[in-house]
Design an enzyme around this catalytic site. Structure first.
Site, PDB file in Angstrom:
ATOM      1  CG  HIS A   8      -2.217  31.288  27.339  1.00  0.00           C
ATOM      2  ND1 HIS A   8      -2.878  30.255  28.501  1.00  0.00           N
ATOM      3  CD2 HIS A   8      -1.115  30.531  26.936  1.00  0.00           C
ATOM      4  CE1 HIS A   8      -2.106  29.493  28.477  1.00  0.00           C
ATOM      5  NE2 HIS A   8      -0.930  29.226  27.617  1.00  0.00           N
ATOM      6  CD  GLU A  38      -7.292  33.531  28.700  1.00  0.00           C
ATOM      7  OE1 GLU A  38      -7.793  32.586  29.065  1.00  0.00           O
ATOM      8  OE2 GLU A  38      -6.017  33.351  28.041  1.00  0.00           O
ATOM      9  CB  CYS A  61      -5.033  27.670  31.520  1.00  0.00           C
ATOM     10  SG  CYS A  61      -3.846  28.922  31.503  1.00  0.00           S
ATOM     11  CB  CYS A  96      -5.191  32.971  31.893  1.00  0.00           C
ATOM     12  SG  CYS A  96      -4.021  32.811  30.662  1.00  0.00           S
TER      13      CYS A  96
END
Length: 156
Positions: A54, A56, A84, A87
């Site tokens: 992701h 992040e 999420c 993260c």
């Protein structure tokens, strides 16, 4: 001239656009320390065949390498979409100071929308979270909607 937060938000959106151009879910993240961008990331899950890639997480890995430390003490994370659980948890473990995000994620947000991992009193570190809203939120949502609309059209 743009203020620093605006500049960082614009940089996160630029990363989201890179993801869009690579046919990845268009989310971008920037990590800032002492007023300077130290890491950038956008979703690379498909490119890397890695569910943890992701935006992040990509930026987190880069920032930790740059700092030569797994801690992000004094660092702020700017991201186009609310992080999420994965993260948010990683950013808590890294001890980030602030998460500034554009759009809430009503399906999987972990900074107050669905969960609040970033500020959980059950964890030994909490991150201040700020939903920016306004133009940044509108642009963050628009690129996501366009991406998924285009995906649906390809399936018709």
């Amino acid at each position: 001239m743009k203020t620093s937060p605006d500049r960082f938000l614009a940089a996160a959106l630029k990363e989201a656009k890179k993801a869009f151009d690579c046919d990845e879910v268009p989310i971008g993240a920037i990590i800032v320390k002492d007023g300077k961008i130290i890491a950038r990331g956008h979703n690379e899950c498909i490119k890397n065949s890695d569910a943890s890639a992701h935006a992040e997480m990509v930026a987190l890995r880069k920032a930790c390498k740059k700092l030569k430390n797994y801690r992000l003490n004094g660092c702020d994370v700017y991201v186009t979409l609310e992080p999420c659980p994965m993260c948010a948890g990683a950013l808590v473990n890294a001890r980030a100071a602030n998460i500034i995000f554009g759009a809430a994620d009503e399906k999987a947000g972990a900074c107050g929308s669905v969960f609040n991992i970033a500020q959980s009193k059950k964890l030994n570190h909490r991150i201040k979270t700020h939903r920016v809203g306004g133009e940044f939120e509108a642009e963050s949502v628009a690129i996501l909607r366009r991406f998924f609309r285009d995906k649906r059209r390809k399936c018709e």
